[in-house]
Design an enzyme around this catalytic site. Structure first.
Site, PDB file in Angstrom:
ATOM      1  N   SER A  38       0.812  -1.230   0.000  1.00  0.00           N
ATOM      2  CA  SER A  38       0.000   0.000   0.000  1.00  0.00           C
ATOM      3  C   SER A  38       0.835   1.265   0.000  1.00  0.00           C
ATOM      4  CB  SER A  38      -0.868   0.056   1.266  1.00  0.00           C
ATOM      5  OG  SER A  38      -1.882  -0.873   1.192  1.00  0.00           O
ATOM      6  N   SER A 217      -1.946  -8.696   4.589  1.00  0.00           N
ATOM      7  CA  SER A 217      -1.318  -9.268   3.390  1.00  0.00           C
ATOM      8  C   SER A 217      -0.077 -10.059   3.773  1.00  0.00           C
ATOM      9  CB  SER A 217      -0.920  -8.141   2.424  1.00  0.00           C
ATOM     10  OG  SER A 217       0.150  -7.401   2.968  1.00  0.00           O
TER      11      SER A 217
END
Ligand code: HPA
Length: 287
Positions: A38, A217
């Site tokens: 991100s 993740s």
């Protein structure tokens, strides 16, 4: 993906077909594969002689739908080191099957890349892990309730019961530490399924079981690559205090903007570590 598609032979076929597509596009196996999490995709701008492959041109790859995540495979050089960057990833919380979550990294591993650096954004649980801190993963806790190796086994993807005692390479960690002007934090990353952020009670639980940071993740990729015999390093950018650690409430805008702020620092670190990471030995994929 419905359950009828969870055929391991079909999955390996898809990986081989994706790897073949990379070969046809003129890509070469890289010395290092990097997954940019991100807000961290700007690193890819530092690659020399880039060749960009959009995930849209890879029919085997699922599509990412998250703001702040790109969707490209970029081959390029840092000095003499050939690198493949995945700008963004797909997540379990988007509803993707766990095999889809790891398809791009498994493709790179089949294609011949055997050293990987996985990056992500994470919430800091341990008190010293303030927003802006870079943390190297020493280990993980899989709280997703799933495992990428679930289902039929295929030798190509590693042994049936691969050990996970040393997922994150100490050698790679030392290289990253020496590339940093000051010591990097190290700690244990817990992956939750998401997409809701955690409750303060969940964060207290994670702290009790030994997690230092939390995210959504990385763990499926780390398990899949380690099982395939690849060398894995992983780094979290702490973008926020985890729920209940302070009065602040985690939000996605903060995650993306902290990522953007830290991108320069992370890029500098990667640029200086990549030559040594790229010199780490190759490991041959099993199929
Ligand atoms: N929790 C889960 N995932 C995250 C967080 C968090 O606090 N921050 C960035 N990704």
């Amino acid at each position: 993906m419905n359950s009828g598609d969870h055929n391991i032979e079909g999955e390996v076929q898809r990986l081989r077909s994706a790897a073949y597509r990379l070969e046809v596009a003129g890509l070469k196996p890289a010395r290092l594969g990097i997954v940019l999490g991100s807000g961290l995709k700007d690193f890819a701008e530092h690659l020399e002689d880039p060749i960009v492959i959009s995930f849209n041109d890879m029919p085997e790859f699922p599509r990412t739908r998250v703001r702040g995540h790109g969707g490209e495979l970029i081959q390029g050089r840092v000095g003499d080191t050939l690198v493949h960057c995945l700008t963004g990833r797909v997540h379990l919380y988007e509803g993707h099957h766990v095999w889809e979550v790891v398809r791009a990294v498994r493709t790179l591993a089949l294609f011949g890349t055997s050293n990987f650096l996985l990056t992500n954004a994470a919430g800091g649980i341990r008190k010293d892990l303030a927003p802006g801190t870079l943390m190297l993963l020493t280990d993980h806790i899989n709280m997703t309730g799933t495992n990428v190796l679930l289902g039929d086994h295929h030798e190509c993807l590693g042994p049936r019961f691969p050990p996970m005692s040393r997922v994150y390479s100490e050698t790679a960690r030392k290289i990253l530490q020496s590339a940093s002007p000051k010591p990097l934090a190290e700690g244990v990353y817990a992956q939750m399924m998401g997409p809701s952020y955690e409750t303060p009670a969940e964060i207290r639980m994670l702290s009790l079981v030994g997690a230092d940071a939390v995210g959504m993740s990385t763990v499926p990729e780390a398990i899949a690559l380690h099982a395939m015999g690849c060398r894995v390093a992983a780094m979290s950018l702490i973008t926020n205090n985890a729920a209940g650690v302070t009065e602040d409430v985690p939000n996605h805008d903060e995650v993306v903007s902290e990522g953007a702020k830290a991108a320069k620092r992370m890029s500098k670190l990667l640029l200086s570590a990549i030559p040594a990471l790229g010199r780490l030995g190759r490991r041959k994929a099993n199929c």
